[in-house]
Motif scaffolding. Structure first.
Motif, PDB file in Angstrom:
ATOM      1  N   GLY A  13      52.258  42.087  43.310  1.00 20.36           N
ATOM      2  CA  GLY A  13      51.585  41.927  42.023  1.00 20.36           C
ATOM      3  C   GLY A  13      50.343  41.051  42.143  1.00 20.36           C
ATOM      4  N   LEU A  14      50.442  39.945  42.886  1.00 25.65           N
ATOM      5  CA  LEU A  14      49.308  39.012  42.973  1.00 25.65           C
ATOM      6  C   LEU A  14      48.153  39.610  43.768  1.00 25.65           C
ATOM      7  CD1 LEU A  14      51.299  35.669  43.538  1.00 25.65           C
ATOM      8  CD2 LEU A  14      50.187  36.454  41.431  1.00 25.65           C
ATOM      9  N   SER A  15      48.459  40.338  44.857  1.00 22.04           N
ATOM     10  CA  SER A  15      47.369  40.938  45.646  1.00 22.04           C
ATOM     11  C   SER A  15      46.702  42.066  44.861  1.00 22.04           C
ATOM     12  CB  SER A  15      47.882  41.441  46.997  1.00 22.04           C
ATOM     13  OG  SER A  15      48.949  42.354  46.810  1.00 22.04           O
ATOM     14  N   THR A  16      47.491  42.804  44.061  1.00 22.36           N
ATOM     15  CA  THR A  16      46.908  43.862  43.240  1.00 22.36           C
ATOM     16  C   THR A  16      46.009  43.245  42.163  1.00 22.36           C
ATOM     17  OG1 THR A  16      48.839  45.251  43.629  1.00 22.36           O
ATOM     18  CG2 THR A  16      47.442  45.861  41.779  1.00 22.36           C
ATOM     19  N   ALA A  17      46.493  42.166  41.556  1.00 25.89           N
ATOM     20  CA  ALA A  17      45.681  41.477  40.538  1.00 25.89           C
ATOM     21  C   ALA A  17      44.375  40.978  41.146  1.00 25.89           C
ATOM     22  CB  ALA A  17      46.482  40.316  39.949  1.00 25.89           C
ATOM     23  N   TYR A  18      44.472  40.368  42.313  1.00 26.03           N
ATOM     24  CA  TYR A  18      43.277  39.813  42.984  1.00 26.03           C
ATOM     25  C   TYR A  18      42.254  40.925  43.223  1.00 26.03           C
ATOM     26  CZ  TYR A  18      40.797  37.084  46.635  1.00 26.03           C
ATOM     27  OH  TYR A  18      39.869  36.415  47.388  1.00 26.03           O
ATOM     28  N   THR A  19      42.737  42.056  43.747  1.00 24.96           N
ATOM     29  CA  THR A  19      41.835  43.162  44.101  1.00 24.96           C
ATOM     30  C   THR A  19      41.172  43.740  42.852  1.00 24.96           C
ATOM     31  OG1 THR A  19      43.253  43.626  45.985  1.00 24.96           O
ATOM     32  CG2 THR A  19      41.768  45.401  45.308  1.00 24.96           C
ATOM     33  N   LEU A  20      41.919  43.847  41.765  1.00 24.80           N
ATOM     34  CA  LEU A  20      41.367  44.432  40.534  1.00 24.80           C
ATOM     35  C   LEU A  20      40.430  43.449  39.823  1.00 24.80           C
ATOM     36  CD1 LEU A  20      44.496  46.391  39.234  1.00 24.80           C
ATOM     37  CD2 LEU A  20      42.519  47.255  40.497  1.00 24.80           C
ATOM     38  N   VAL A  21      40.776  42.169  39.851  1.00 25.03           N
ATOM     39  CA  VAL A  21      39.912  41.161  39.232  1.00 25.03           C
ATOM     40  C   VAL A  21      38.573  41.099  39.967  1.00 25.03           C
ATOM     41  CG1 VAL A  21      39.662  38.645  39.184  1.00 25.03           C
ATOM     42  CG2 VAL A  21      41.616  39.719  38.100  1.00 25.03           C
ATOM     43  N   GLU A  22      38.620  41.210  41.282  1.00 20.26           N
ATOM     44  CA  GLU A  22      37.370  41.190  42.064  1.00 20.26           C
ATOM     45  C   GLU A  22      36.470  42.360  41.667  1.00 20.26           C
ATOM     46  OE1 GLU A  22      36.943  38.187  43.430  1.00 20.26           O
ATOM     47  OE2 GLU A  22      36.878  38.748  45.549  1.00 20.26           O
ATOM     48  N   LYS A  23      37.078  43.437  41.154  1.00 22.54           N
ATOM     49  CA  LYS A  23      36.286  44.597  40.729  1.00 22.54           C
ATOM     50  C   LYS A  23      35.933  44.523  39.238  1.00 22.54           C
ATOM     51  CE  LYS A  23      38.176  47.524  44.372  1.00 22.54           C
ATOM     52  NZ  LYS A  23      36.984  47.399  45.227  1.00 22.54           N
ATOM     53  N   GLY A  24      36.296  43.406  38.609  1.00 20.90           N
ATOM     54  CA  GLY A  24      35.854  43.170  37.236  1.00 20.90           C
ATOM     55  C   GLY A  24      36.817  43.587  36.143  1.00 20.90           C
ATOM     56  N   TYR A  25      38.015  44.066  36.486  1.00 19.68           N
ATOM     57  CA  TYR A  25      38.969  44.484  35.446  1.00 19.68           C
ATOM     58  C   TYR A  25      39.643  43.263  34.815  1.00 19.68           C
ATOM     59  CZ  TYR A  25      38.714  49.142  37.613  1.00 19.68           C
ATOM     60  OH  TYR A  25      38.277  50.337  38.111  1.00 19.68           O
ATOM     61  N   PRO A  26      39.876  43.288  33.498  1.00 23.30           N
ATOM     62  CA  PRO A  26      40.690  42.230  32.883  1.00 23.30           C
ATOM     63  C   PRO A  26      42.173  42.500  33.159  1.00 23.30           C
ATOM     64  CG  PRO A  26      39.867  43.745  31.198  1.00 23.30           C
ATOM     65  CD  PRO A  26      39.358  44.266  32.513  1.00 23.30           C
ATOM     66  N   VAL A  27      42.885  41.477  33.639  1.00 19.80           N
ATOM     67  CA  VAL A  27      44.271  41.664  34.111  1.00 19.80           C
ATOM     68  C   VAL A  27      45.205  40.682  33.414  1.00 19.80           C
ATOM     69  CG1 VAL A  27      45.800  41.459  36.121  1.00 19.80           C
ATOM     70  CG2 VAL A  27      43.549  42.519  36.394  1.00 19.80           C
ATOM     71  N   THR A  28      46.363  41.184  32.994  1.00 21.06           N
ATOM     72  CA  THR A  28      47.454  40.321  32.516  1.00 21.06           C
ATOM     73  C   THR A  28      48.666  40.592  33.415  1.00 21.06           C
ATOM     74  OG1 THR A  28      46.648  40.500  30.242  1.00 21.06           O
ATOM     75  CG2 THR A  28      48.919  39.722  30.543  1.00 21.06           C
ATOM     76  N   ILE A  29      49.315  39.528  33.880  1.00 19.26           N
ATOM     77  CA  ILE A  29      50.518  39.684  34.717  1.00 19.26           C
ATOM     78  C   ILE A  29      51.744  39.306  33.890  1.00 19.26           C
ATOM     79  CG2 ILE A  29      51.750  38.891  36.790  1.00 19.26           C
ATOM     80  CD1 ILE A  29      49.109  38.379  38.136  1.00 19.26           C
ATOM     81  N   TYR A  30      52.675  40.233  33.804  1.00 21.52           N
ATOM     82  CA  TYR A  30      53.976  39.985  33.168  1.00 21.52           C
ATOM     83  C   TYR A  30      55.008  39.820  34.279  1.00 21.52           C
ATOM     84  CZ  TYR A  30      51.898  41.725  28.826  1.00 21.52           C
ATOM     85  OH  TYR A  30      51.103  41.896  27.722  1.00 21.52           O
ATOM     86  N   ALA A  31      55.824  38.791  34.201  1.00 18.43           N
ATOM     87  CA  ALA A  31      56.874  38.651  35.218  1.00 18.43           C
ATOM     88  C   ALA A  31      58.076  37.922  34.657  1.00 18.43           C
ATOM     89  CB  ALA A  31      56.344  37.913  36.452  1.00 18.43           C
TER      90      ALA A  31
END
Ligand SMILES: Cc1cc2nc3c(=O)[nH]c(=O)nc-3n(C[C@H](O)[C@H](O)[C@H](O)COP(=O)(O)OP(=O)(O)OC[C@H]3O[C@@H](n4cnc5c(N)ncnc54)[C@H](O)[C@@H]3O)c2cc1C
Length: 311
Positions: A13-31
């Motif tokens: 989850g964290l690596s996916t968030a990092y990769t998407l944030v670097e591309k400018g997407y707004p991300v929310t992580i639910y856990a």
């Protein structure tokens, strides 16, 4: 801009968030749980493709992850460092040659028999990234917070809770996918470890077939492990911890003065075919089932997900 919900806050989850944030997407992580309460915190966690069966995607994923970790080496705050791994075997075991295509020249070599304990037949050394989970996962969370990622503590029971609110929902729940996706093909493979005092000058040592490994981290030396299929209990067994200590001190007598300082058990989220794919006709992408190689593969899987979202 497409909005993203990621379910799960382990390495996937964290690596996916990092990769998407670097591309400018707004991300929310639910856990349901955040570090330090994830399986990812129980990992050793060094880069090495382990227990991966005939899945060619893993070559690409492990290559992407290797290079991602190299790119983090300049920042000591990440807890990522390059270490020598000594891999030994009792049978004839040639080095995995596909690595030679992407690891830096000269970072893998066959060892001379005098360099490893006598009960083994062959060995090679390779320079690999070691991710100190007690530092790295928190660094990732800090990085993501600074980039505006929101963290929500919540157990998601159904995808319908999120799919109407976000452009994409990425499922990185590891073993949680057994319930969330009703997927019985993911199951735990328990790994137990013993902890000893930190050792400054030891390489990572791996006898994969057993499996047995020694991982010298800053906070402890991790002595692993076990490979127990379908065992859900995360309580370490005293007899196993004693066996690991005995094996470590037999192979490396210099450890004999170091008492065992702790132990833990973690559940590798194993699926014969790692699931990185879009749910047919839905705005859900799955990213789970990485078994004993989550750190080794995560960044390549995240790149595939970024590609799916961009199309
Ligand atoms: C002893 C041991 C040693 C290991 N060593 C290595 C190693 O050296 N190298 C390596 O590459 N790998 C190693 N691994 C494997 C690695 O730890 C795993 O592959 C990896 O941690 C899996 O990450 P994940 O993000 O998929 O799952 P997890 O870390 O389990 O994270 C899952 C996340 O999903 C959340 N979640 C689950 N269900 C729900 C739900 N319904 N709603 C909301 N949230 C939910 C959880 O709370 C958690 O945040 C090791 C594993 C073990 C046990």
């Amino acid at each position: 801009m497409k909005s993203i919900a990621i379910i799960g806050s382990g390495i996937c989850g964290l690596s996916t968030a990092y990769t998407l944030v670097e591309k400018g997407y707004p991300v929310t992580i639910y856990a349901k749980d955040f570090p330090p309460e994830t399986t990812s915190n129980r990992a050793a966690a060094f880069w090495f493709p382990y227990h991966i069966e005939n899945d060619l995607r893993c070559i690409r994923w492990s290559q992407a992850s290797y290079h991602k970790y190299l790119s983090l080496l300049d920042n000591p705050a990440t807890g990522v460092s390059m270490r020598e791994l000594q891999k030994v075997t009792k049978s004839s075991d040639a080095p995995a040659t596909y690595w030679k295509d992407f690891i830096p020249a000269g970072s893998c070599r066959l060892m001379d028999k005098t360099e490893f304990p006598g009960e083994f037949q062959e060995g090679y050394t390779i320079q690999v990234p070691l991710m100190e989970t007690q530092i790295f996962l928190f660094w990732l969370m800090d990085f993501l917070s600074q980039k505006g990622v929101k963290f929500v503590k919540d157990e998601i029971k159904e995808f319908s809770e999120l799919i109407a609110k976000y452009s994409w929902v990425i499922n990185c729940t590891g073993l949680g996918s057994r319930e969330l996706c009703h997927d019985q093909s993911i199951y735990p493979i328990r790994g137990q470890v013993a902890l000893m005092a930190p050792q400054k000058h030891m390489p990572i040592f791996l006898y994969e077939e057993q499996p047995f490994y020694i991982v010298p981290r800053k906070d402890a030396t991790i002595i692993g492990g076990t490979f127990e299929e379908n065992v859900w209990d995360t309580t370490p067994e005293t007899a196993t911890v004693q066996r690991l200590y005995q094996q470590a001190t037999d192979l490396f007598p210099q450890l004999a003065d170091c008492p065992v300082t702790g132990s833990w058990a973690g559940l590798r989220p194993y699926r014969k075919v790692i699931r990185v794919e879009q749910e047919a006709g839905q705005n859900i992408i799955h990213n789970y089932g990485h078994g004993g190689s989550g750190f080794t593969l995560a960044w390549g899987c995240a790149e595939d997900i970024a590609f799916m979202i961009s199309n």
